[in-house]
Design an enzyme around this catalytic site. Structure first.
Site, short mmCIF file in Angstrom:
data_model
loop_
_atom_site.label_atom_id
_atom_site.label_comp_id
_atom_site.label_asym_id
_atom_site.label_seq_id
_atom_site.Cartn_x
_atom_site.Cartn_y
_atom_site.Cartn_z
N CYS A 122 0.82 -1.23 0.00
CA CYS A 122 0.00 0.00 0.00
C CYS A 122 0.85 1.27 0.00
CB CYS A 122 -0.95 0.00 1.19
SG CYS A 122 -2.10 -1.38 1.14
N HIS A 138 -3.33 7.50 1.81
CA HIS A 138 -3.73 6.15 1.41
C HIS A 138 -5.12 5.90 1.98
CE1 HIS A 138 -3.94 1.96 0.73
NE2 HIS A 138 -3.72 1.60 1.97
N ASN A 198 -10.09 0.16 -0.43
CA ASN A 198 -8.63 0.20 -0.36
C ASN A 198 -8.06 -0.40 -1.64
OD1 ASN A 198 -5.92 -0.19 0.19
ND2 ASN A 198 -6.24 -1.02 2.25
O1 UT7 Z 1 -3.86 -0.85 3.32
C1 UT7 Z 1 -3.01 -1.41 4.27
C2 UT7 Z 1 -3.32 -0.84 5.56
N1 UT7 Z 1 -4.56 -1.42 6.05
C3 UT7 Z 1 -5.00 -1.01 7.18
O2 UT7 Z 1 -4.40 -0.15 7.75
C4 UT7 Z 1 -6.23 -1.66 7.74
C5 UT7 Z 1 -6.22 -1.48 9.21
N2 UT7 Z 1 -7.31 -2.10 9.91
C6 UT7 Z 1 -8.60 -1.67 9.79
O3 UT7 Z 1 -8.95 -0.85 8.98
C7 UT7 Z 1 -9.58 -2.22 10.79
O4 UT7 Z 1 -8.88 -2.91 11.79
C8 UT7 Z 1 -10.65 -3.15 10.18
C9 UT7 Z 1 -11.63 -2.34 9.36
C10 UT7 Z 1 -9.99 -4.21 9.33
C11 UT7 Z 1 -11.46 -3.84 11.30
O5 UT7 Z 1 -12.01 -2.87 12.19
P1 UT7 Z 1 -11.81 -3.01 13.76
O6 UT7 Z 1 -12.57 -1.93 14.37
O7 UT7 Z 1 -10.35 -3.08 14.03
O8 UT7 Z 1 -12.54 -4.36 14.08
P2 UT7 Z 1 -11.95 -5.72 14.69
O9 UT7 Z 1 -10.99 -6.35 13.74
O10 UT7 Z 1 -11.49 -5.47 16.08
O11 UT7 Z 1 -13.25 -6.60 14.72
C12 UT7 Z 1 -14.38 -6.25 15.54
C13 UT7 Z 1 -15.46 -7.27 15.30
C14 UT7 Z 1 -14.97 -8.71 15.39
O12 UT7 Z 1 -15.96 -9.47 16.02
P3 UT7 Z 1 -15.81 -9.90 17.56
O13 UT7 Z 1 -14.55 -10.70 17.64
O14 UT7 Z 1 -15.75 -8.60 18.31
O15 UT7 Z 1 -17.06 -10.68 17.79
C15 UT7 Z 1 -14.87 -9.15 13.96
O16 UT7 Z 1 -15.02 -10.54 13.78
O17 UT7 Z 1 -16.01 -7.14 13.99
C16 UT7 Z 1 -16.01 -8.41 13.33
N3 UT7 Z 1 -15.90 -8.21 11.90
C17 UT7 Z 1 -16.96 -8.01 11.10
N4 UT7 Z 1 -18.28 -7.94 11.36
C18 UT7 Z 1 -19.10 -7.70 10.32
C19 UT7 Z 1 -14.78 -8.20 11.13
N5 UT7 Z 1 -15.10 -7.99 9.85
C20 UT7 Z 1 -16.45 -7.88 9.80
C21 UT7 Z 1 -17.36 -7.64 8.75
N6 UT7 Z 1 -18.67 -7.57 9.07
N7 UT7 Z 1 -16.98 -7.48 7.47
#
Ligand code: UT7
Length: 324
Positions: free
Chosen positions: A114, A251, A281
């Site tokens: 990225c 980005h 992204n």
């Molecule tokens: O381009 C390279 C750089 N990329 C990045 O910098 C990406 C960085 N990360 C992010 O943007 C975020 O961490 C995400 C958008 C990927 C995830 O958001 P988050 O607020 O960090 O959520 P999380 O990973 O802590 O997940 C929270 C909950 C989890 O459920 P539990 O364990 O709390 O029950 C996940 O399983 O959300 C769940 N979850 C979803 N729920 C519905 C993860 N993906 C989804 C989804 N729909 N698509």
């Protein structure tokens, strides 16, 4: 006098197919609401069957050349930032050369995921300043839809396809921050974070191209601090206070990362170009796509100072300051 890599034109290409968040509700335990709230993404474009990274790169490059008022024969070098090349080799850049009808000069790919466009810009700047090339096409192009695990809701809803291109030309400047062109660049990488974002295949391991794997939350927690730090490093190199920035062109991974970084730098969201809602992204393509959209709609004007910043797999991160 100081040689500066000045931007002459920018262009982009997005594949025709637009996929709204609701589409994922049919096959995954996810919702439009979750995706929008956690990422800011509303839709993304996916390449058609048979449509490749080089196809999109050629279209973006053609648009950038048109805006610059240049022909392909005027270009000395093509640098393509991509992690999703058509083939393991040759480079996408040589395919772009052929597609544009270029039979002289040179082309190569840069792979910094990225952060690839920032790395490619910094490389192009170094080549222009050192006299190895005067006019360089810098392209970010990706087909991340080809490396998605469609059963993994935590990743497959985040990414999209597209390409953006920028034409740079070496011109004499006065050596001050009033010059047009690239004023500063800062690059960083640290392989200890590899597990946070990688593709689980490759030539010398599985022999397959593999699927993207990400530890989203730990990566999220690294992102804002590292992006703000690289922005501060670029600003410090030219002794420029952040108030002198007209735009951040970040980005486009997640609206919350974009907001957090802008806040750390003390810039209001009105001065940040945001396209994550429409593109998702697109990895190395996301900055030139956002740049092209904001130049096209008249937001970015000649003479304004832009900060571009990105972080991704590696981890690799960096920033470039450019006066448009
Ligand atoms: O381009 C390279 C750089 N990329 C990045 O910098 C990406 C960085 N990360 C992010 O943007 C975020 O961490 C995400 C958008 C990927 C995830 O958001 P988050 O607020 O960090 O959520 P999380 O990973 O802590 O997940 C929270 C909950 C989890 O459920 P539990 O364990 O709390 O029950 C996940 O399983 O959300 C769940 N979850 C979803 N729920 C519905 C993860 N993906 C989804 C989804 N729909 N698509």
């Amino acid at each position: 006098m100081t040689m500066r890599a000045v931007a002459l034109g920018v262009g982009h290409y997005l594949p025709e197919r637009i996929v709204p968040n609701a589409e994922f509700e049919k096959t995954l335990d996810t919702s439009d609401e979750w995706i929008q709230a956690r990422t800011g993404i509303e839709r993304r474009h996916f390449a058609a069957d048979g449509e490749t990274t080089s196809d999109m790169a050629i279209k973006a490059a053609t648009a950038a050349l048109a805006q610059a008022g240049l022909a392909a024969s005027d270009i000395d070098a093509v640098i393509v930032a991509t992690s999703t090349p058509d083939l393991t080799f040759p480079s996408v850049a040589t395919m772009v050369q052929q597609g544009l009808g270029m039979t002289r000069g040179f082309g190569f790919d840069v792979q910094a995921v990225c952060a690839g466009f920032v790395y490619a810009l910094s490389t192009a700047n170094a080549m222009i300043v050192s006299g190895q090339a005067n006019r360089i096409l810098v392209i970010g192009a990706e087909t991340f839809s080809r490396i998605m695990d469609w059963t993994d809701r935590a990743t497959c809803v985040l990414f999209g396809d597209g390409a953006g291109a920028l034409v740079l030309e070496g011109r004499d400047g006065g050596g001050t921050n009033d010059d047009r062109g690239i004023l500063a660049a800062d690059l960083n990488s640290d392989g200890q974070y590899r597990e946070m974002l990688y593709v689980d295949g490759g030539v010398s391991t599985t022999g397959e191209s593999g699927k993207l794997r990400m530890q989203g939350n730990p990566l999220f927690r690294q992102a804002v601090g590292k992006l703000a730090a690289t922005a501060e490093a670029s600003l410090a190199k030219i002794n420029m206070p952040s108030e002198e920035l007209d735009w951040i062109v970040p980005h486009q991974a997640n609206i919350r990362i974009i907001q957090g970084t802008a806040k750390k730098l003390g810039l209001p969201m009105e001065q940040v170009v945001v396209t994550v809602q429409d593109h998702g992204n697109t990895s190395a393509a996301s900055i030139p796509l956002a740049l092209s959209v904001a130049v096209e709609d008249g937001r970015i004007k000649p003479g304004q100072v832009l900060l571009m910043e990105a972080i991704g797999g590696g981890l690799a991160w960096g920033s470039v300051i450019l006066r448009w």
